[in-house]
Write a protein that holds these residues in place. Structure first.
Motif, PDB file in Angstrom:
ATOM      1  N   ARG A  55       2.554  -2.381 -35.289  1.00  0.00           N
ATOM      2  CA  ARG A  55       1.501  -1.564 -34.687  1.00  0.00           C
ATOM      3  C   ARG A  55       0.591  -2.387 -33.771  1.00  0.00           C
ATOM      4  O   ARG A  55       0.051  -1.867 -32.795  1.00  0.00           O
ATOM      5  N   PHE A  56       0.456  -3.658 -34.063  1.00  0.00           N
ATOM      6  CA  PHE A  56      -0.298  -4.515 -33.145  1.00  0.00           C
ATOM      7  C   PHE A  56       0.397  -4.577 -31.792  1.00  0.00           C
ATOM      8  O   PHE A  56      -0.253  -4.513 -30.740  1.00  0.00           O
ATOM      9  N   LEU A  57       1.727  -4.654 -31.813  1.00  0.00           N
ATOM     10  CA  LEU A  57       2.473  -4.696 -30.555  1.00  0.00           C
ATOM     11  C   LEU A  57       2.445  -3.359 -29.841  1.00  0.00           C
ATOM     12  O   LEU A  57       2.280  -3.289 -28.620  1.00  0.00           O
ATOM     13  N   MET A  58       2.627  -2.267 -30.583  1.00  0.00           N
ATOM     14  CA  MET A  58       2.807  -0.950 -29.987  1.00  0.00           C
ATOM     15  C   MET A  58       1.502  -0.228 -29.673  1.00  0.00           C
ATOM     16  O   MET A  58       1.506   0.745 -28.914  1.00  0.00           O
ATOM     17  N   LEU A  59       0.385  -0.671 -30.231  1.00  0.00           N
ATOM     18  CA  LEU A  59      -0.877   0.039 -30.019  1.00  0.00           C
ATOM     19  C   LEU A  59      -2.007  -0.895 -29.604  1.00  0.00           C
ATOM     20  O   LEU A  59      -2.556  -0.765 -28.503  1.00  0.00           O
ATOM     21  N   TYR A  60      -2.334  -1.849 -30.462  1.00  0.00           N
ATOM     22  CA  TYR A  60      -3.538  -2.641 -30.231  1.00  0.00           C
ATOM     23  C   TYR A  60      -3.389  -3.601 -29.055  1.00  0.00           C
ATOM     24  O   TYR A  60      -4.361  -3.867 -28.344  1.00  0.00           O
ATOM     25  N   LEU A  61      -2.192  -4.098 -28.817  1.00  0.00           N
ATOM     26  CA  LEU A  61      -1.970  -4.948 -27.648  1.00  0.00           C
ATOM     27  C   LEU A  61      -2.135  -4.134 -26.362  1.00  0.00           C
ATOM     28  O   LEU A  61      -2.701  -4.619 -25.369  1.00  0.00           O
ATOM     29  N   TYR A  62      -1.665  -2.892 -26.378  1.00  0.00           N
ATOM     30  CA  TYR A  62      -1.873  -1.998 -25.237  1.00  0.00           C
ATOM     31  C   TYR A  62      -3.362  -1.740 -25.015  1.00  0.00           C
ATOM     32  O   TYR A  62      -3.829  -1.674 -23.868  1.00  0.00           O
TER      33      TYR A  62
END
Length: 336
Positions: free
Chosen positions: A303-310
């Motif tokens: 989820r860090f890659l798919m949401l929070y990084l965005y």
């Protein structure tokens, strides 16, 4: 207006904090200790995968726009893409992304109707690829569960895939017929000459924008399909990479299927970023295979890659584009 945006920002901050808390609640603080034991090379690898996925989508955007940009470099296009993704992640089901793309591309010579058509064509391409991948995942699961009834299951999945592809192709290549039927629907009736004239202009503009895309050279269309396939291949590999780095034993097909189901549940909830639904669904599906701690850690990392990084990179891009737009407007007014 500022008070309204402050309330929205606080609500979004609460939602995303809630999403972070779900894996920690399931796996406990052991999740943090597991993350600290990951090898140093895992972070650069995950960032490299995401960077490659973003560039593939930007390349598809450039191919479909076919030189409609006015003196815009690749770095500026990347910032526009990330800012659009930021809006997509902070609105229910990504509903704000088309409007954000139109407003960000309009100052660079891209007509709003062209931008919306390109968004629609890209969405149709994504739908076709996703349906094929979901069908592939379903056939794999049916192979393991149905046994003798495998032929029936594969036939049903094939009919679903072919129907979706046929409907999408009809939407793209027979759009004038669909526009005609839409205007004849009872709930879409237009009264007065002005309404009919405006609808006619809109249909002509949509037709021209779609025709421009279909008249692109064959190599450009093939390149756009290739970038779409590679993007979704990378996108559906992120959860598998997270599990693999944690030493889990889940196959790519299983992780892709779980990722698709979790993201689908998140969209159906109509919550920005699918917060809550994605984390709960992903953790519940992975826990029987990996255990609570490993499953929660994998979901948190994914989820860090798919949401929070965005959110981080997209937010910075949005701020930089906003500052640039303000300075551009001030400069334009000073020259008048």
């Amino acid at each position: 207006m500022s008070f309204h945006w402050a309330r929205v920002s606080i609500l979004l901050l609460f939602l995303f904090s809630f999403g972070l808390a779900i894996p920690l609640f399931v796996g406990g603080f052991e999740v943090v200790s597991v993350l600290t034991t990951l090898p140093y090379w895992t972070t650069p690898l995950l960032f490299l995968v995401m960077l490659l996925a973003w560039n593939l989508n930007v390349l598809r955007l450039c191919v479909l726009l076919d030189g409609q940009f006015n003196n815009v470099g690749y770095w500026k296009i990347m910032r526009i893409y990330m800012a659009t993704e930021f809006v997509s992640k902070t609105t229910p089901m990504g509903a704000g992304a088309p409007a954000a793309a139109v407003s960000l591309l309009a100052p660079h010579g891209v007509k709003p109707i062209s931008c919306l058509v390109i968004f629609g064509v890209s969405a149709c391409m994504d739908a076709i690829v996703l349906v094929c991948l979901i069908g592939f995942f379903a056939v794999e699961r049916l192979t393991m569960t149905l046994g003798a009834n495998l032929l029936t299951g594969i036939s049903l999945v094939s009919v679903l895939m072919l129907t979706t592809i046929a409907c999408t192709s009809l939407l793209l290549y027979r759009h004038k017929l669909l526009f005609y039927l839409l205007l004849r629907m009872p709930g879409f009736s237009l009264t007065g000459e002005k309404g009919k004239k405006n609808a006619g202009k809109l249909i002509v503009s949509l037709h021209r924008a779609l025709k421009r895309i279909f008249e692109l050279p064959r190599w450009r269309l093939l390149l756009s399909w290739g970038t779409c396939l590679l993007y979704w291949g990378l996108y559906l590999s992120t959860l598998y990479l997270c599990i693999w780095m944690l030493g889990g034993g889940v196959s790519w097909l299983e992780s892709g299927f779980i990722q698709t189901i979790a993201m689908g549940i998140g969209h159906l909830l109509m919550i920005p970023g699918g917060v809550g639904g994605v984390e709960v669904t992903g953790t519940l599906l992975l826990e029987p295979k990996l255990g609570a701690t490993t499953a929660a850690t994998a979901i948190l990392l994914w989820r860090f890659l798919m949401l929070y990084l965005y959110l981080v990179i997209g937010g910075v891009s949005m701020l930089s584009l906003g500052v640039g737009a303000i300075s551009y407007g001030n400069e334009k007014r000073s020259n008048l």
